[in-house]
Scaffold this active site. Sequence first.
Site, PDB file in Angstrom:
ATOM      1  N   TYR A  28       4.617 -11.964   3.862  1.00  0.00           N
ATOM      2  CA  TYR A  28       3.694 -12.866   3.148  1.00  0.00           C
ATOM      3  C   TYR A  28       2.237 -12.425   3.319  1.00  0.00           C
ATOM      4  O   TYR A  28       1.430 -12.572   2.406  1.00  0.00           O
ATOM      5  CB  TYR A  28       3.915 -14.329   3.565  1.00  0.00           C
TER       6      TYR A  28
ATOM      7  N   HIS B 249       6.746 -23.890  -6.748  1.00  0.00           N
ATOM      8  CA  HIS B 249       7.191 -23.195  -5.531  1.00  0.00           C
ATOM      9  C   HIS B 249       6.096 -23.066  -4.476  1.00  0.00           C
ATOM     10  O   HIS B 249       6.217 -22.269  -3.562  1.00  0.00           O
ATOM     11  CB  HIS B 249       7.740 -21.802  -5.890  1.00  0.00           C
TER      12      HIS B 249
ATOM     13  N   SER C 203      12.780 -14.822 -15.787  1.00  0.00           N
ATOM     14  CA  SER C 203      14.140 -14.329 -16.052  1.00  0.00           C
ATOM     15  C   SER C 203      15.119 -15.478 -16.250  1.00  0.00           C
ATOM     16  O   SER C 203      16.273 -15.249 -16.599  1.00  0.00           O
ATOM     17  CB  SER C 203      14.588 -13.435 -14.895  1.00  0.00           C
TER      18      SER C 203
ATOM     19  N   MET D 204       9.655  -9.577 -21.986  1.00  0.00           N
ATOM     20  CA  MET D 204       9.882  -8.162 -22.285  1.00  0.00           C
ATOM     21  C   MET D 204      11.334  -7.911 -22.659  1.00  0.00           C
ATOM     22  O   MET D 204      11.686  -6.823 -23.112  1.00  0.00           O
ATOM     23  CB  MET D 204       9.588  -7.307 -21.039  1.00  0.00           C
TER      24      MET D 204
HETATM   25  P1  OAD Z   1      11.678 -12.541 -12.251  1.00  0.00           P
HETATM   26  O1  OAD Z   1      11.165 -11.324 -11.554  1.00  0.00           O
HETATM   27  O2  OAD Z   1      13.084 -12.952 -11.990  1.00  0.00           O
HETATM   28  O3  OAD Z   1      11.553 -12.336 -13.823  1.00  0.00           O
HETATM   29  C1  OAD Z   1      10.394 -11.835 -14.416  1.00  0.00           C
HETATM   30  C2  OAD Z   1      10.597 -11.899 -15.908  1.00  0.00           C
HETATM   31  O4  OAD Z   1       9.378 -11.530 -16.519  1.00  0.00           O
HETATM   32  C3  OAD Z   1      11.673 -10.965 -16.456  1.00  0.00           C
HETATM   33  O5  OAD Z   1      12.481 -11.669 -17.382  1.00  0.00           O
HETATM   34  C4  OAD Z   1      10.871  -9.851 -17.141  1.00  0.00           C
HETATM   35  O6  OAD Z   1      11.542  -9.331 -18.296  1.00  0.00           O
HETATM   36  C5  OAD Z   1       9.641 -10.617 -17.563  1.00  0.00           C
HETATM   37  N1  OAD Z   1       8.414  -9.802 -17.694  1.00  0.00           N
HETATM   38  C6  OAD Z   1       8.010  -8.762 -16.946  1.00  0.00           C
HETATM   39  N2  OAD Z   1       6.814  -8.323 -17.341  1.00  0.00           N
HETATM   40  C7  OAD Z   1       6.437  -9.097 -18.391  1.00  0.00           C
HETATM   41  C8  OAD Z   1       5.304  -9.159 -19.252  1.00  0.00           C
HETATM   42  N3  OAD Z   1       4.281  -8.320 -19.095  1.00  0.00           N
HETATM   43  N4  OAD Z   1       5.281 -10.104 -20.223  1.00  0.00           N
HETATM   44  C9  OAD Z   1       6.301 -10.973 -20.385  1.00  0.00           C
HETATM   45  N5  OAD Z   1       7.399 -10.968 -19.600  1.00  0.00           N
HETATM   46  C10 OAD Z   1       7.475 -10.041 -18.625  1.00  0.00           C
HETATM   47  O7  OAD Z   1      10.647 -13.728 -11.952  1.00  0.00           O
HETATM   48  P2  OAD Z   1      10.850 -15.309 -12.064  1.00  0.00           P
HETATM   49  O8  OAD Z   1      11.667 -15.677 -13.251  1.00  0.00           O
HETATM   50  O9  OAD Z   1       9.504 -15.912 -11.914  1.00  0.00           O
HETATM   51  O10 OAD Z   1      10.822 -16.631  -5.892  1.00  0.00           O
HETATM   52  O11 OAD Z   1      11.683 -15.607 -10.768  1.00  0.00           O
HETATM   53  C11 OAD Z   1      11.871 -16.949 -10.358  1.00  0.00           C
HETATM   54  C12 OAD Z   1      11.794 -17.066  -8.860  1.00  0.00           C
HETATM   55  O12 OAD Z   1      12.712 -16.164  -8.280  1.00  0.00           O
HETATM   56  C13 OAD Z   1      10.424 -16.725  -8.317  1.00  0.00           C
HETATM   57  O13 OAD Z   1       9.663 -17.876  -8.094  1.00  0.00           O
HETATM   58  C14 OAD Z   1      10.720 -15.906  -7.077  1.00  0.00           C
HETATM   59  C15 OAD Z   1      12.055 -15.251  -7.420  1.00  0.00           C
HETATM   60  O14 OAD Z   1      12.915 -14.972  -6.413  1.00  0.00           O
HETATM   61  C16 OAD Z   1      10.387 -16.119  -4.670  1.00  0.00           C
HETATM   62  O15 OAD Z   1       9.322 -16.470  -4.267  1.00  0.00           O
HETATM   63  C17 OAD Z   1      11.206 -15.201  -3.885  1.00  0.00           C
END
Ligand code: OAD
Length: 295
Positions: free
Chosen positions: A88, A144, A237, A262
């Site tokens: 962190y 979160h 995602s 994306m």
């Molecule tokens: P993820 O890393 O699972 O997903 C990121 C999403 O953003 C994916 O669907 C990518 O395709 C998309 N993406 C990447 N770059 C992009 C861009 N420039 N424009 C638009 N989309 C883009 O992240 P989260 O869905 O936020 O927790 O994950 C949810 C939680 O799981 C988070 O809060 C995190 C994770 O584990 C923790 O703190 C560990």
Amino acid sequence: MIVRQLSGRGFLNSHLTDMARPSSDLAALREIFSEAKNVAIITGAGVSAESGVPTFRGAGGYWRKWQAQKLATPEAFSRNPSRVWEFYHYRREVMLTKNPNPAHLAIAECEERLSKQGRTVTVITQNIDELHRRAGSKNLLELHGSLFKTRCMSCGHEAANYTSPICAALEGKGAPDPDTNDAQIPVQQLPRCEHEDCHGLLRPAVVWFGETLDSDILTRAEKVLDSCDLCLVVGTSSVVYPAAMFAPQVAARGVPVAEFNMENTPATMRFKFHFHGPCGTTLPPALERHETEQT
Ligand code: OAD
């Protein structure tokens, strides 16, 4: 009780065969946007990707040899608080070098503009990086928690904390390379509570996997989702509950949902719109002032 967890993808993939493909007609979304009174914007790590913050499920999802989600648990912290604090500390220090990007700024500008017209924009984010806040979003629900808040394991006191480094022992620690050895900092030298001489061990005030979300924040998010007449879901995602089910629930009550990502997600086929590409490019034109808007 709502516990944060990875989704069973079955929920989102069920009953999809009879669904139409989402549209990418920006003009049609803009028409709906111009009429919307309450806009909910759900965001995930992808909204910060163009600020240089790694997402979780992409290539940057590892710190040393661990997947981020293996370290984001209460068990990981009680087994090895030094390692989890290094992780962190690294993320805090990285964030101090990053800035909001055009997607964060477009969202904040839209909130301010629409509020002058008696319309609301609420951001419901899974991100703990505070970039929405720094961009100027005020109507913001951080599901979160925040990288820049701590909570005491003994007295429960929560406080904002932007100190860099957060404690002397973490200075220069936290390197992410897979061959870096753990610093093995004694627990007394990790961040400690300064509230009323408590000196308990501090932890990051973030929601870890297996922990419950703050019920007040969740209730407020549900209220926003139940009353919105347009929902945007940006850079997530859609695999981590409960946030993964928010936009599909809004879509299920017939409200237009537009996804900006994306790639396709397990929820894409449930939505009216999908805009493919980096949201720093795709989102600002969707949110800019509509010709029919009052000034
Ligand atoms: P993820 O890393 O699972 O997903 C990121 C999403 O953003 C994916 O669907 C990518 O395709 C998309 N993406 C990447 N770059 C992009 C861009 N420039 N424009 C638009 N989309 C883009 O992240 P989260 O869905 O936020 O927790 O994950 C949810 C939680 O799981 C988070 O809060 C995190 C994770 O584990 C923790 O703190 C560990």
